[in-house]
Each structure stands twice: as structure tokens, then as C-alpha cells.
Design an enzyme around this catalytic site. Sequence first.
Site, mmCIF file in Angstrom:
data_model
loop_
_atom_site.group_PDB
_atom_site.id
_atom_site.type_symbol
_atom_site.label_atom_id
_atom_site.label_comp_id
_atom_site.label_asym_id
_atom_site.label_seq_id
_atom_site.Cartn_x
_atom_site.Cartn_y
_atom_site.Cartn_z
ATOM 1 N N GLU A 76 -6.887 -4.298 2.885
ATOM 2 C CA GLU A 76 -7.497 -3.040 2.450
ATOM 3 C C GLU A 76 -7.318 -1.904 3.461
ATOM 4 O OE1 GLU A 76 -11.096 -4.935 -0.250
ATOM 5 O OE2 GLU A 76 -11.294 -4.894 1.916
ATOM 6 N N ASP A 105 -10.598 -7.934 -10.254
ATOM 7 C CA ASP A 105 -10.941 -9.060 -11.132
ATOM 8 C C ASP A 105 -12.155 -8.659 -11.946
ATOM 9 O OD1 ASP A 105 -13.568 -10.329 -9.760
ATOM 10 O OD2 ASP A 105 -12.217 -9.616 -8.208
#
Length: 244
Positions: free
Chosen positions: A17, A207
Site C-alpha cells: 500500500e 474483496d
Amino acid sequence: MERNIERIAIIGAMDEEVVALRDGLTELEEHPTPFTDLPVFTGKLDGVEVVIARCGIGKVNAALATQYLIDQFSLKAIINSGVAGGISPEVKIGQLVIGHSSLQHDFDVSHFDYPQGTIPRLETSIFKGDPNLVELAFEAGENKVGAENIHRGLIVSGDQFVSSVEQKQSILAAFPTATCVEMEGAAIAHVAWLNQIPHVIVRAISDQADNTAPDDFDAYLLEVIPTLNGVIRALVRSAHQNAN
Ligand code: SAH
């Protein structure tokens, strides 16, 4: 301690990230920390002074990193960037969520009649994103992915990877307006609030916090991050312009 330069902090939980943002810095400098695993970098991102930390996964790591950055640097804003699981049925993989507020869904003192997510004896348990940063993040996101792929709402955080329909439904039952779930945002927001520093959480959906979440997470993590990073860079530029 470095107090002479005002910076925007960008905090991400995992290497994936933050690495590309770090690699985009000019005048890159690594700052050793007293902690076993808390890499911190300063530099300029598109000309704006920033500090980037990879805090590690979960609320304790996130809180510690946030307080450390606040103590060591002069922060004018804190951005939490990362991936999350969609909780609301409208929030789909690849889309973005900007947190207008966040809370810790696993905080549970319900035995004493506190609603789930309530931190007893604290003025608030719902931490609001800075309205200006929320707006700028939303605009930056809208420009990148279009209005139909960006949401603004409540983000819930806890020390759990939510990966079953039952877990997801029980979070939705307690927090019907939750957009997505992750493991750091509300801890960062909580510390930012205690220190009265404006913050915003920006998340890309990896997700849907259901039974296929572990596979989806692995499949989509690297796919959604470039867009997220583009939004973070645009947000940093506009937040900087806005402050000057
Ligand atoms: N597979 C990883 C563990 C990831 S934990 C590993 O091997 O290290 C999930 C991370 O992504 C956390 O930082 C959290 O903030 C975010 N996240 C994405 N989907 C999530 C979900 N469904 N539930 C909770 N956190 C999620």
C-alpha cells in the site's frame, strides 16, 4: 524530531500500500524509528512535503504509528490509504470508499448496555473525517473512477479479517450504514481526533468480506492499488493547494 516543515502524513498498513508512493518521492529520506518494524520516509510527493509510514496490520500498530508521526513531525493532515472489504452490497471490488466517519466495530462493552462499537467514557466513538479532506478525496476519486464507483460513508475497523457471510451480516446488523471493513482506519482516526489533527480514510475495495474474501484479497490487492495511489496523489496536491 523535525518541527520546521509542515507535512501531510500518509499511513498504510502493508508494504504493497505504500511502496509505489514512497518510490514516487523526491528528496526521499528514511527516518529510523525506535520500533522493531515501523518504516518511515519523508520527501516530496508531486512537490508536496509528506511523511509516509508503513504501520503494519491492525489497530495497535496503526495507533502507535499515528501517535509517533504526530510526535516527531509537524502534521497538517493525516491520510490513511489502503484496501478494505466491501460490507454494503453496493460497495464492489475495485471501487473506492472515502470515510466520512469511522468506528471500531469490535469494541464491545454491551454487557454494560453500551451499543456495540461504543468506547465507554469517551466523548465520541465515531470519528469524523475532516469535511474538507473528505470532499477533496471524493473529488479526486470521482475524477479517477467516476461517480458510480466511489462511495462516501461509514468505515468500520476491527482486529479481524472479515471473511464470512455470517461475520459480515453481524457487522451490518450492528452498523447498517457501514460501507466497508478494514483493520486500521478508525484507530488512526481515533488518535488523530485525540490530537485534533484533520484526517481522512481512503480505501480501495479488494474483496467483499465474504467467504471468497481471502482469494479475492490475493487476486485484487495489487490490481486496485495503482488507482488508489493516483487518488492519494491528487488528494495530496489539492489538500496542499487548499491549505495555501
Ligand atoms: N493476507 C495478508 C493479511 C491481510 S489482513 C497477509 O498475508 O499479510 C487485511 C488487510 O487489508 C488489513 O490491513 C485490512 O485493513 C485490509 N482488509 C482488506 N479486506 C479486509 C477484510 N475483508 N476484513 C478486514 N480487513 C480487510
